[in-house]
Design an enzyme around this catalytic site. Structure first.
Site, PDB file in Angstrom:
ATOM      1  N   MET A  98      39.967  41.467  34.385  1.00  0.00           N
ATOM      2  CA  MET A  98      38.902  40.504  34.074  1.00  0.00           C
ATOM      3  C   MET A  98      39.463  39.344  33.274  1.00  0.00           C
ATOM      4  O   MET A  98      40.330  39.519  32.424  1.00  0.00           O
ATOM      5  CB  MET A  98      37.787  41.188  33.281  1.00  0.00           C
ATOM      6  CG  MET A  98      36.985  42.121  34.136  1.00  0.00           C
ATOM      7  SD  MET A  98      35.472  42.581  33.304  1.00  0.00           S
ATOM      8  CE  MET A  98      34.867  43.771  34.486  1.00  0.00           C
ATOM      9  N   SER A  99      38.950  38.153  33.577  1.00  0.00           N
ATOM     10  CA  SER A  99      39.397  36.942  32.885  1.00  0.00           C
ATOM     11  C   SER A  99      38.330  35.879  33.055  1.00  0.00           C
ATOM     12  O   SER A  99      37.692  35.800  34.115  1.00  0.00           O
ATOM     13  CB  SER A  99      40.711  36.452  33.512  1.00  0.00           C
ATOM     14  OG  SER A  99      40.956  35.107  33.144  1.00  0.00           O
ATOM     15  N   SER A 100      38.129  35.071  32.032  1.00  0.00           N
ATOM     16  CA  SER A 100      37.174  33.953  32.159  1.00  0.00           C
ATOM     17  C   SER A 100      37.585  33.052  33.314  1.00  0.00           C
ATOM     18  O   SER A 100      36.739  32.455  33.981  1.00  0.00           O
ATOM     19  CB  SER A 100      37.119  33.147  30.864  1.00  0.00           C
ATOM     20  OG  SER A 100      36.878  34.001  29.769  1.00  0.00           O
ATOM     21  N   GLN A 126      51.070  37.576  24.135  1.00  0.00           N
ATOM     22  CA  GLN A 126      50.276  37.120  22.989  1.00  0.00           C
ATOM     23  C   GLN A 126      50.070  38.261  21.984  1.00  0.00           C
ATOM     24  O   GLN A 126      50.208  38.067  20.771  1.00  0.00           O
ATOM     25  CB  GLN A 126      48.927  36.612  23.505  1.00  0.00           C
ATOM     26  CG  GLN A 126      47.859  36.419  22.445  1.00  0.00           C
ATOM     27  CD  GLN A 126      46.576  35.853  23.038  1.00  0.00           C
ATOM     28  OE1 GLN A 126      46.558  34.726  23.493  1.00  0.00           O
ATOM     29  NE2 GLN A 126      45.507  36.632  23.022  1.00  0.00           N
ATOM     30  N   GLY A 153      43.294  41.959  23.292  1.00  0.00           N
ATOM     31  CA  GLY A 153      43.428  42.701  24.540  1.00  0.00           C
ATOM     32  C   GLY A 153      44.874  42.778  25.007  1.00  0.00           C
ATOM     33  O   GLY A 153      45.642  41.828  24.854  1.00  0.00           O
ATOM     34  N   GLN A 154      45.208  43.903  25.617  1.00  0.00           N
ATOM     35  CA  GLN A 154      46.530  44.060  26.222  1.00  0.00           C
ATOM     36  C   GLN A 154      46.712  43.114  27.402  1.00  0.00           C
ATOM     37  O   GLN A 154      47.825  42.813  27.815  1.00  0.00           O
ATOM     38  CB  GLN A 154      46.723  45.509  26.690  1.00  0.00           C
ATOM     39  CG  GLN A 154      48.123  45.777  27.226  1.00  0.00           C
ATOM     40  CD  GLN A 154      48.180  46.983  28.135  1.00  0.00           C
ATOM     41  OE1 GLN A 154      47.507  47.981  27.886  1.00  0.00           O
ATOM     42  NE2 GLN A 154      48.985  46.896  29.178  1.00  0.00           N
ATOM     43  N   GLY A 162      35.805  42.582  29.382  1.00  0.00           N
ATOM     44  CA  GLY A 162      37.046  42.697  28.603  1.00  0.00           C
ATOM     45  C   GLY A 162      36.796  42.325  27.150  1.00  0.00           C
ATOM     46  O   GLY A 162      37.144  43.075  26.225  1.00  0.00           O
ATOM     47  N   HIS A 163      36.167  41.156  26.947  1.00  0.00           N
ATOM     48  CA  HIS A 163      35.828  40.745  25.583  1.00  0.00           C
ATOM     49  C   HIS A 163      34.887  41.759  24.929  1.00  0.00           C
ATOM     50  O   HIS A 163      35.060  42.138  23.772  1.00  0.00           O
ATOM     51  CB  HIS A 163      35.096  39.395  25.592  1.00  0.00           C
ATOM     52  CG  HIS A 163      35.871  38.253  26.153  1.00  0.00           C
ATOM     53  ND1 HIS A 163      35.534  37.642  27.340  1.00  0.00           N
ATOM     54  CD2 HIS A 163      36.963  37.589  25.689  1.00  0.00           C
ATOM     55  CE1 HIS A 163      36.368  36.653  27.583  1.00  0.00           C
ATOM     56  NE2 HIS A 163      37.253  36.593  26.606  1.00  0.00           N
TER      57      HIS A 163
END
Ligand code: AMP
Length: 308
Positions: free
Chosen positions: A184-186, A153, A147-148, A36-37
């Site tokens: 996806m996410s940390s 945010q 990011g969407q 994602g990043h």
């Protein structure tokens, strides 16, 4: 790939880039990077002369009971990924250089930030907007990429740039997902194997609501109700925090989805891990949603394919 820690170093690097006629792209992150990043970094690298990626686990956007101290970190791995993705500079500031003792000046938003995630994360968006404003001032990028995935945010940052006259274009990039649909996410790194399996319920619920909408239901109350029931019926340990449908441009309440576009947003917990996701709701005969055409006309926002 250069790693810089001081504001002065960043300012000099940006000055030199501008002297060389390059445009400057900024990708703010908290590190522990994933696809994602990296999609944002690639977008910047393809559109800007130099790409600066900031890595800063911003303490002011975490609540006292949240995961600041155990937020995943792996700078070595992040740098490897970035070197292979077209980033030029990593800005890795120390906490003290961002927040001096007694720091007391904040960017506060008083409307949209109070709903959705703002209901349970009281000072979260104050922390986010303040650090993003600081990064905009330090780097002074031409374009900044978000990011969407973090929909509320993204809208708040677009609005902040508009209302506080930052001369930066905000580009919102599509959500990158795992094969089973999980965004996806940390924070996915916290999930144990059985939690990871269950985490797909967030995206499944969004898809369920989308299908109901496509097959003709357009009442926001009905759609959120059946979506919540679907979530509860199809999860065992996952807890729903909210499932809401809002106007996709303003995040205002809607009663009926008649006027395109709307967004369905979901948040909840699996064990101790908080997850969020969202999906644009559009009828198949409607064109692909691009965020805020009217803002594009002002040159403040560039968005393509603003959908999950
Ligand atoms: P974070 O490190 O979580 O603060 O995220 C940094 C940036 O990456 C934010 O603009 C996020 O919205 C964006 N981002 C995080 N996850 C994703 C994803 N799955 N797809 C696209 N962008 C993302």
């Amino acid at each position: 790939l250069q790693v810089l820690k001081e504001k002065e170093e960043i300012r000099n690097a940006v000055k030199n880039a501008r002297l060389a006629g390059k445009t400057v792209g900024l990708v703010p992150t908290m590190g522990y990077l994933h696809e994602g990043h990296l999609s944002l970094v690639r977008k910047s690298a393809s559109g800007c002369g130099i790409t600066i990626v900031s890595i800063f686990v911003n303490p002011t956007q975490f609540g006292p009971m949240e995961d600041l101290s155990k937020y995943p970190r792996d700078l070595t791995r992040d740098l490897e990924l970035l070197a292979n993705t077209g980033a030029d500079i990593v800005y890795f500031p120390k906490k003290d250089s961002m927040y001096r003792d007694g720091f007391s000046t904040w960017v506060n938003e008083n409307d949209i930030s109070k709903g959705l995630c703002g209901k349970t994360r009281r000072h979260h968006f104050r922390g986010v907007l303040t650090i993003v404003a600081k990064l905009f001032n330090i780097v002074q990028p031409d374009v900044a990429y978000f990011g969407q995935k973090d929909y509320q945010q993204a809208i708040l940052i677009v609005n902040m740039a508009e209302e506080l006259d930052f001369s930066v274009k905000i580009e919102i990039c599509p959500i990158i997902r795992e094969q089973d649909g999980l965004a996806m996410s940390s924070r996915n790194a916290y999930l144990n194997p059985s939690e990871r399996k269950e985490a797909v319920i967030f995206n499944r619920t969004l898809r369920f609501v989308e299908n109901e909408f496509i097959s003709g239901k357009d009442s926001v109350e009905d759609l959120t109700m059946i979506g919540s029931v679907y979530f509860h019926d199809n999860s065992s340990t996952a807890k729903l925090e909210y499932l809401e449908i809002k106007d996709a441009e303003t995040l205002e309440n809607l009663k009926v989805i008649d006027e395109y576009p709307a967004v369905v947003l979901i948040a909840g917990k699996i064990g101790k891990t908080r997850l969020i996701d969202n999906l644009i709701l559009k009828k198949s005969d409607q064109p692909v949603f691009t965020l805020m055409d009217e803002m594009e006309q002002t040159g403040k926002t560039v968005t393509d394919n603003f959908q999950g």
